[in-house]
Write an enzyme that holds these catalytic residues in place. Sequence first.
Site, mmCIF file in Angstrom:
data_model
loop_
_atom_site.group_PDB
_atom_site.id
_atom_site.type_symbol
_atom_site.label_atom_id
_atom_site.label_comp_id
_atom_site.label_asym_id
_atom_site.label_seq_id
_atom_site.Cartn_x
_atom_site.Cartn_y
_atom_site.Cartn_z
ATOM 1 C CB CYS A 95 -0.969 -0.082 1.182
ATOM 2 S SG CYS A 95 -2.438 0.901 0.960
ATOM 3 N NE ARG A 130 -9.602 5.052 2.903
ATOM 4 C CZ ARG A 130 -8.416 5.623 2.894
ATOM 5 N NH1 ARG A 130 -8.241 6.804 2.344
ATOM 6 N NH2 ARG A 130 -7.384 5.031 3.461
ATOM 7 C CG HIS A 194 -3.572 -3.455 4.307
ATOM 8 N ND1 HIS A 194 -2.332 -2.949 4.616
ATOM 9 C CD2 HIS A 194 -4.198 -2.489 3.591
ATOM 10 C CE1 HIS A 194 -2.231 -1.726 4.112
ATOM 11 N NE2 HIS A 194 -3.340 -1.429 3.489
HETATM 12 N N1 GLN Z 1 -2.468 6.602 2.497
HETATM 13 C C1 GLN Z 1 -2.467 5.800 1.318
HETATM 14 C C2 GLN Z 1 -3.801 5.798 0.584
HETATM 15 O O1 GLN Z 1 -4.823 6.045 1.158
HETATM 16 C C3 GLN Z 1 -2.035 4.388 1.655
HETATM 17 C C4 GLN Z 1 -2.985 3.704 2.584
HETATM 18 C C5 GLN Z 1 -2.403 2.464 3.206
HETATM 19 O O2 GLN Z 1 -1.196 2.251 3.189
HETATM 20 N N2 GLN Z 1 -3.260 1.699 3.830
HETATM 21 O O3 GLN Z 1 -3.816 5.518 -0.600
#
Ligand code: GLN
Length: 224
Positions: A95, A130, A194
Site C-alpha cells: 500500500c 475510497r 493488507h
Molecule cells: N495513504 C495511502 C492511501 O490512502 C495508503 C494507505 C495504506 O497504506 N493503507 O492511498
Amino acid sequence: MSETIKIAYLYEDLMNTYGDSGDVKILSFLLKEKGYDTQVDNISLGMKFNAFDYDFVFFGGGQDFEQSVVATDIQRHRQTIKDYIESDKPMLCICGGYQFLGKYYETSSGKTIKCLDVLPLHTVFKADSRMIGDTEYKTPWGTVKAFENHSGRTYFDDKTKLKPFGEMVEGYGNNPDDGQEGMRYKNTIGSYSHGPILKNENVARGIADEIIKAHKERMKESAK
Ligand code: GLN
C-alpha cells in the site's frame, strides 16, 4: 547454532497499517521452520541504511500523515533501494510502501508527496471513492484473498517493464480501471493487500524461499 537472516523493515514505527507487520512475523515463522533465525531491523527516521546488508526488505502501508513524515527522510535511501531492486533481491511493499516506489503520490488533501521514483508508476487521488473492502485475485502463486483500504490509485507508466501481481476477481487493486492488483518487477512485489497478505501461505512460502536464496548468495559474497 542457526544462521541469522536479516530483514530490514523500512519505517516500521510509521508504516504498519492493518497488521502489515504480521507479514514479517509470518516470514520469521516460516524461516524458523527451515532452520533460520531472523533479525528484523526497524530502519526509521535518521538511521543509516544499506539495503545490501539485508536478505529481505519490507515496506508496509501508512496513512497519508505518516507517509508525509517518511517522505522527509526517505530520499537519502533512494540509490541503495534502487540498486537492491535492480540486483534482483527480494522486497515486498504494501500500500503506502508500494506507492513510495513510484514517482509521486497525490493525497486526498491535494498534497503531492514526492516518492522514490525507482519504478515507473505513480499514484493519484480522485474524489469519488475510497477503495475499501475484501479483495480476491489470481497470481502466479495461486489465488490471494486480502483486504484493501486506500484512496490512492496507482497506474503504471511503463507496462512493458512492470507486470501486475494479480488479476482481480473481487475488489479494486491498483485502481478502479485496470482490474489488476499490485506490481511485480524482478524480485520486488508491490501490493495493496493488507490482512496481512502473507496469511496467504502460497505467497508467503514463495517469498520465504526467495529470502533463503538471497541469504545464501549474500553469505557467499561476504566469504569472498
Ligand atoms: N495513504 C495511502 C492511501 O490512502 C495508503 C494507505 C495504506 O497504506 N493503507 O492511498
